[in-house]
Design a protein around this motif. Structure first.
Motif, PDB file in Angstrom:
ATOM      1  N   ARG A 104      -8.794  12.005   2.327  1.00 50.80           N
ATOM      2  CA  ARG A 104      -8.267  12.418   3.630  1.00 50.80           C
ATOM      3  C   ARG A 104      -8.458  11.339   4.702  1.00 50.80           C
ATOM      4  O   ARG A 104      -7.553  11.042   5.458  1.00 50.80           O
ATOM      5  N   ARG A 105      -9.632  10.721   4.763  1.00 56.25           N
ATOM      6  CA  ARG A 105      -9.889   9.733   5.815  1.00 56.25           C
ATOM      7  C   ARG A 105      -8.975   8.526   5.699  1.00 56.25           C
ATOM      8  O   ARG A 105      -8.646   7.896   6.684  1.00 56.25           O
ATOM      9  N   LYS A 109      -5.074   7.570   8.353  1.00 59.20           N
ATOM     10  CA  LYS A 109      -4.798   6.288   8.993  1.00 59.20           C
ATOM     11  C   LYS A 109      -3.363   5.820   8.791  1.00 59.20           C
ATOM     12  O   LYS A 109      -2.915   4.889   9.451  1.00 59.20           O
ATOM     13  N   LEU A 110      -2.642   6.446   7.857  1.00 51.47           N
ATOM     14  CA  LEU A 110      -1.264   6.037   7.577  1.00 51.47           C
ATOM     15  C   LEU A 110      -0.322   6.527   8.669  1.00 51.47           C
ATOM     16  O   LEU A 110      -0.415   7.670   9.126  1.00 51.47           O
ATOM     17  N   PRO A 111       0.595   5.665   9.103  1.00 44.85           N
ATOM     18  CA  PRO A 111       1.571   6.089  10.122  1.00 44.85           C
ATOM     19  C   PRO A 111       2.388   7.264   9.588  1.00 44.85           C
ATOM     20  O   PRO A 111       2.821   7.271   8.428  1.00 44.85           O
TER      21      PRO A 111
END
Length: 115
Positions: A104-105, A109-111
């Protein structure tokens, strides 16, 4: 909940949804009791890579490649069966969705991700 359902169509391979509405895996297999006595009943839903071993050659192959534990969800924890299998407890209480928690972390962070 009705006492009679088509297990192949109503449960197997359906999405597991916890008490908070979180998707937390699929119903990969079922644990039955009473088959020899002629009175089969479901006692648990099995999920995770270890449950794939009973799915023929490709299931055994996938289970040998993908790491993961077998998670046993007692049938009493099933609240309702609709398009998914709704559970009475959270994913964390049932030890589900741990792979999702680990990645999940990174996904957040992915656009365009909306986790």
């Amino acid at each position: 909940m009705s006492t009679e359902i088509d297990l192949g169509l109503g449960v197997l391979d359906h999405q597991l949804i916890d008490s908070e509405g979180r998707r937390c895996g699929n119903a990969d297999d079922l644990e039955l009791e009473g088959v020899r006595e002629g009175e089969p009943r479901v006692v648990a839903i099995l999920t995770g890579p270890a449950a794939w071993r009973g799915r023929g050659f490709f299931g055994r192959l996938a289970a040998s490649v993908v790491r993961g534990d077998l998670v046993r969800i007692p049938w009493e924890e099933v609240a309702e069966i609709e398009s998914g299998v709704h559970l009475r407890k959270t994913a964390r209480e049932l030890r589900l969705g741990r792979g999702d928690d680990r990645v999940r972390r990174w996904i957040e962070k992915l656009p365009g991700s909306s986790l």
